[in-house]
Design a protein around this motif. Structure first.
Motif, PDB file in Angstrom:
ATOM      1  N   GLU A 187       0.817  -1.266  -0.112  1.00 17.60           N
ATOM      2  CA  GLU A 187      -0.112   0.017  -0.051  1.00 17.60           C
ATOM      3  C   GLU A 187       0.899   1.092   0.191  1.00 17.60           C
ATOM      4  O   GLU A 187       0.436   2.236  -0.950  1.00 17.60           O
ATOM      5  N   ALA A 188       1.789   1.331   0.801  1.00 15.22           N
ATOM      6  CA  ALA A 188       2.649   2.428   0.933  1.00 15.22           C
ATOM      7  C   ALA A 188       3.675   2.608  -0.439  1.00 15.22           C
ATOM      8  O   ALA A 188       3.659   3.635  -0.863  1.00 15.22           O
ATOM      9  N   SER A 189       3.851   1.562  -1.191  1.00 17.28           N
ATOM     10  CA  SER A 189       4.415   1.543  -2.695  1.00 17.28           C
ATOM     11  C   SER A 189       3.564   2.369  -3.621  1.00 17.28           C
ATOM     12  O   SER A 189       3.796   3.168  -4.232  1.00 17.28           O
ATOM     13  N   LEU A 190       2.127   1.785  -3.522  1.00 17.03           N
ATOM     14  CA  LEU A 190       1.223   2.267  -4.109  1.00 17.03           C
ATOM     15  C   LEU A 190       1.074   3.739  -4.052  1.00 17.03           C
ATOM     16  O   LEU A 190       0.784   4.556  -5.005  1.00 17.03           O
ATOM     17  N   ARG A 191       1.065   4.297  -2.635  1.00 21.01           N
ATOM     18  CA  ARG A 191       0.671   5.439  -2.530  1.00 21.01           C
ATOM     19  C   ARG A 191       1.995   6.490  -3.239  1.00 21.01           C
ATOM     20  O   ARG A 191       1.622   7.595  -3.850  1.00 21.01           O
ATOM     21  N   GLY A 192       3.005   6.063  -3.219  1.00 26.07           N
ATOM     22  CA  GLY A 192       4.317   6.666  -3.785  1.00 26.07           C
ATOM     23  C   GLY A 192       4.072   6.701  -5.065  1.00 26.07           C
ATOM     24  O   GLY A 192       4.414   7.642  -5.852  1.00 26.07           O
ATOM     25  N   LEU A 193       3.866   5.608  -5.785  1.00 24.51           N
ATOM     26  CA  LEU A 193       3.521   5.391  -7.331  1.00 24.51           C
ATOM     27  C   LEU A 193       2.726   6.396  -7.683  1.00 24.51           C
ATOM     28  O   LEU A 193       2.524   7.096  -8.714  1.00 24.51           O
ATOM     29  N   ARG A 224      -9.182  -2.663   1.568  1.00 24.34           N
ATOM     30  CA  ARG A 224      -9.941  -1.626   1.113  1.00 24.34           C
ATOM     31  C   ARG A 224      -9.296  -0.552   0.440  1.00 24.34           C
ATOM     32  O   ARG A 224      -9.140  -0.026  -0.633  1.00 24.34           O
ATOM     33  N   GLU A 225      -7.938  -0.095   1.260  1.00 24.83           N
ATOM     34  CA  GLU A 225      -7.300   1.017   0.672  1.00 24.83           C
ATOM     35  C   GLU A 225      -6.312   0.367  -0.640  1.00 24.83           C
ATOM     36  O   GLU A 225      -6.242   1.096  -1.317  1.00 24.83           O
ATOM     37  N   GLU A 226      -5.914  -0.829  -0.588  1.00 23.25           N
ATOM     38  CA  GLU A 226      -5.201  -1.258  -1.902  1.00 23.25           C
ATOM     39  C   GLU A 226      -6.097  -1.235  -3.037  1.00 23.25           C
ATOM     40  O   GLU A 226      -5.606  -0.881  -4.079  1.00 23.25           O
ATOM     41  N   ARG A 227      -7.407  -1.688  -2.862  1.00 31.55           N
ATOM     42  CA  ARG A 227      -8.340  -1.761  -3.975  1.00 31.55           C
ATOM     43  C   ARG A 227      -8.369  -0.244  -4.407  1.00 31.55           C
ATOM     44  O   ARG A 227      -8.416  -0.043  -5.681  1.00 31.55           O
ATOM     45  N   GLN A 228      -8.530   0.630  -3.591  1.00 31.46           N
ATOM     46  CA  GLN A 228      -8.712   1.949  -3.925  1.00 31.46           C
ATOM     47  C   GLN A 228      -7.553   2.678  -4.759  1.00 31.46           C
ATOM     48  O   GLN A 228      -7.625   3.368  -5.499  1.00 31.46           O
ATOM     49  N   VAL A 270      -5.191   0.649  -6.248  1.00 31.00           N
ATOM     50  CA  VAL A 270      -5.046   0.136  -7.413  1.00 31.00           C
ATOM     51  C   VAL A 270      -5.748   0.679  -8.691  1.00 31.00           C
ATOM     52  O   VAL A 270      -5.348   1.146  -9.629  1.00 31.00           O
ATOM     53  N   ASP A 271      -7.028   1.058  -8.331  1.00 32.22           N
ATOM     54  CA  ASP A 271      -8.032   1.722  -9.136  1.00 32.22           C
ATOM     55  C   ASP A 271      -7.533   3.330  -9.491  1.00 32.22           C
ATOM     56  O   ASP A 271      -7.521   3.736 -10.546  1.00 32.22           O
ATOM     57  N   SER A 272      -7.071   3.909  -8.578  1.00 30.04           N
ATOM     58  CA  SER A 272      -6.688   5.267  -8.804  1.00 30.04           C
ATOM     59  C   SER A 272      -5.335   5.395  -9.683  1.00 30.04           C
ATOM     60  O   SER A 272      -5.436   6.213 -10.430  1.00 30.04           O
ATOM     61  N   LEU A 273      -4.602   4.463  -9.365  1.00 30.45           N
ATOM     62  CA  LEU A 273      -3.411   4.234 -10.284  1.00 30.45           C
ATOM     63  C   LEU A 273      -3.793   4.109 -11.734  1.00 30.45           C
ATOM     64  O   LEU A 273      -3.356   4.716 -12.741  1.00 30.45           O
ATOM     65  N   TRP A 274      -4.719   3.028 -11.920  1.00 31.18           N
ATOM     66  CA  TRP A 274      -5.084   2.770 -13.222  1.00 31.18           C
ATOM     67  C   TRP A 274      -5.717   3.833 -14.182  1.00 31.18           C
ATOM     68  O   TRP A 274      -5.531   4.397 -15.078  1.00 31.18           O
ATOM     69  N   SER A 275      -6.620   4.498 -13.182  1.00 32.26           N
ATOM     70  CA  SER A 275      -7.411   5.749 -13.908  1.00 32.26           C
ATOM     71  C   SER A 275      -6.691   6.964 -14.237  1.00 32.26           C
ATOM     72  O   SER A 275      -6.601   7.389 -15.233  1.00 32.26           O
ATOM     73  N   THR A 276      -5.544   7.036 -13.283  1.00 29.39           N
ATOM     74  CA  THR A 276      -4.748   8.142 -13.529  1.00 29.39           C
ATOM     75  C   THR A 276      -3.649   7.875 -14.649  1.00 29.39           C
ATOM     76  O   THR A 276      -3.228   8.870 -15.435  1.00 29.39           O
ATOM     77  N   CYS A 277      -3.361   6.754 -14.870  1.00 35.83           N
ATOM     78  CA  CYS A 277      -2.407   6.363 -15.910  1.00 35.83           C
ATOM     79  C   CYS A 277      -2.798   6.098 -17.250  1.00 35.83           C
ATOM     80  O   CYS A 277      -2.190   6.630 -18.526  1.00 35.83           O
ATOM     81  N   TYR A 278      -4.154   5.365 -17.148  1.00 37.41           N
ATOM     82  CA  TYR A 278      -4.866   4.801 -18.458  1.00 37.41           C
ATOM     83  C   TYR A 278      -6.026   5.667 -18.725  1.00 37.41           C
ATOM     84  O   TYR A 278      -6.546   5.126 -19.698  1.00 37.41           O
ATOM     85  N   LYS A 279      -6.475   6.554 -17.860  1.00 37.55           N
ATOM     86  CA  LYS A 279      -7.475   7.612 -18.301  1.00 37.55           C
ATOM     87  C   LYS A 279      -9.030   6.782 -18.381  1.00 37.55           C
ATOM     88  O   LYS A 279      -9.599   6.943 -19.218  1.00 37.55           O
ATOM     89  N   GLU A 280      -9.155   5.521 -17.857  1.00 36.71           N
ATOM     90  CA  GLU A 280     -10.170   4.858 -17.843  1.00 36.71           C
ATOM     91  C   GLU A 280     -10.221   4.035 -16.324  1.00 36.71           C
ATOM     92  O   GLU A 280      -9.320   3.775 -15.718  1.00 36.71           O
ATOM     93  N   SER A 291     -10.557   0.977 -13.633  1.00 39.15           N
ATOM     94  CA  SER A 291      -9.835  -0.267 -13.583  1.00 39.15           C
ATOM     95  C   SER A 291     -11.161  -1.245 -13.818  1.00 39.15           C
ATOM     96  O   SER A 291     -12.283  -0.912 -13.285  1.00 39.15           O
ATOM     97  N   SER A 292     -10.763  -2.514 -14.035  1.00 40.74           N
ATOM     98  CA  SER A 292     -11.930  -3.545 -13.959  1.00 40.74           C
ATOM     99  C   SER A 292     -12.329  -4.098 -12.518  1.00 40.74           C
ATOM    100  O   SER A 292     -13.351  -4.718 -12.419  1.00 40.74           O
ATOM    101  N   LEU A 293     -11.659  -3.477 -11.596  1.00 37.88           N
ATOM    102  CA  LEU A 293     -12.465  -3.657 -10.276  1.00 37.88           C
ATOM    103  C   LEU A 293     -13.658  -2.992 -10.141  1.00 37.88           C
ATOM    104  O   LEU A 293     -14.595  -3.559  -9.264  1.00 37.88           O
ATOM    105  N   ARG A 294     -13.955  -1.555 -10.727  1.00 35.23           N
ATOM    106  CA  ARG A 294     -15.060  -1.118 -11.006  1.00 35.23           C
ATOM    107  C   ARG A 294     -16.208  -2.223 -11.424  1.00 35.23           C
ATOM    108  O   ARG A 294     -17.444  -2.364 -10.929  1.00 35.23           O
ATOM    109  N   GLU A 295     -15.777  -2.556 -12.538  1.00 34.45           N
ATOM    110  CA  GLU A 295     -16.719  -3.394 -13.371  1.00 34.45           C
ATOM    111  C   GLU A 295     -17.157  -4.791 -12.686  1.00 34.45           C
ATOM    112  O   GLU A 295     -18.257  -5.123 -12.753  1.00 34.45           O
TER     113      GLU A 295
END
Length: 370
Positions: free
Chosen positions: A244-250, A295-299, A301-311, A313-317
């Motif tokens: 989680e800490a790594s994902l926050r930094g990324l 929960r935080e990791e899921r959020q 992952v989705d935020s990183l995907w949305s930020t980088c790929y402008k869509e 993540s499949s977690l929402r679907e």
């Protein structure tokens, strides 16, 4: 070295004898009140005086203390007591006034690792959310020994405690952050991420995320030092908090608008996508209990995907981003057990029923009968 504590046995026996529940409540006699107050006042510690005594010990050279039979364990106990005193901001600031701050910082160079670690803990307590003490420690050149211990001490516990003290010292402290940069602090953080100690890694990642959040221009610095690749590796760690800490930094790097479309990730973008896909797959295989804990990791992952790929993540679907009930308000427990004051007073004022006012319970004695 610790002083004798209160006579708890005597106080306890006296309390039990006067509140065993077998007799009705009674008022304390003047003699009982006087005995109780004298017993408590005799144990009242003059904090400033104790801090002066501790300062005197800290000012005494290590070899002199050893010759007098003072051990490293004694010093640790003394620093434990000092830490309790300086939890008060006023006492923390007074430590400098009575001459105790500089010798405390000197203990960061003590020959015993446990003392060095404990001294860093005390410094953390002194400077945490305390701008005045942050300034005093900076003026006393306290950042230098902390950085030295953080970057090169052979004991990982000492390094971890020093890092925590640095984090407390430079948080919301612009001169401290500037000094940290000039002292090559980012290189020391990179080295910390390369260790195998997950606790050390977590604290380093948390400080990195804070620094990037506060200073977006630092994203270029950490990218040049190779942080993205290291954090991508740690994003696959078995330790959930490290992930989680790594994902926050990324995420901070990905949001950097000064480094092109991919933020501060650059050529590591494809590697990130692969890791996020793997994490999404891992999340989809989690049990309901594990999903709740992640929960935080899921959020993230989705935020990183949305930020980088402008869509999204499949977690929402798949409905794994927000589980049923996660955003529901907490149950209204208070209204079931406590009456709102206004409603209660209004009803009391309009009611003709007489309610007997209960006497306040005695300091030491049984509760009044219902």
């Amino acid at each position: 070295m610790a002083k004798d504590g209160p006579n708890w046995d005597g106080l306890l026996k006296w309390s039990i004898a006067n509140s065993d529940g077998t007799r009705p409540a009674r008022n304390l006699s003047e003699e009982d009140k006087r005995w109780f107050m004298e017993a408590m006042q005799s144990q009242t510690v003059d904090v400033i005086q104790r801090m002066k005594e501790i300062t005197l010990v800290m000012q005494t050279p290590e070899h002199v203390l050893e010759a007098q039979g003072v051990t490293a364990a004694d010093i640790e106990d003394m620093l434990d007591e000092l830490q309790e005193h300086v939890e008060s901001i006023d006492m923390a600031n007074d430590l400098h006034s009575i001459g105790g701050l500089v010798p405390l910082l000197g203990y960061l160079k003590n020959s015993h690792a446990n003392v060095r670690a404990k001294a860093a803990e005390v410094v953390s307590t002194i400077v945490q959310n305390n701008p005045r003490s942050q300034q005093l420690v900076m003026e006393a050149n306290g950042l230098e020994p902390l950085l030295s211990n953080f970057s090169s001490d052979p004991d990982v516990t000492v390094r971890t405690k020093a890092l925590y003290a640095i984090s407390s010292l430079i948080r919301h402290n612009k001169p401290g952050i500037a000094a940290f940069r000039l002292a090559n602090g980012y290189a020391a953080l990179r080295d910390a991420l390369g260790t195998e100690n997950t606790r050390f890694q977590r604290k380093a990642l948390n400080l990195i995320q804070y620094l990037l959040h506060e200073n977006q221009s630092d994203c270029n610095v950490v990218s040049e030092l190779g942080f993205p690749r290291i954090m991508l590796h740690l994003a696959t760690s078995e330790d959930a908090e490290v992930r989680e800490a790594s994902l926050r930094g990324l995420l901070e790097l990905a949001r950097d608008k000064t480094s092109g479309d991919n933020g501060g990730l650059g050529e590591d973008d494809e590697k990130l996508k692969q890791i996020l896909e793997e994490r999404i797959k891992g999340i989809s295989l989690m049990s309901p209990d594990d999903l709740g804990s992640a929960r935080e990791e899921r959020q993230l992952v989705d935020s990183l995907w949305s930020t980088c790929y402008k869509e999204p993540s499949s977690l929402r679907e798949t409905g794994l981003l927000a589980l049923p009930g996660e955003d529901d308000p907490p149950p209204d427990v208070a209204s079931q057990h406590f009456e709102p004051p206004l409603r209660g007073s209004a009803r009391t004022g309009s009611s003709n029923s007489s309610v007997k006012k209960q006497d306040a319970p005695l300091l030491l004695g049984p509760s009044p009968p219902n």
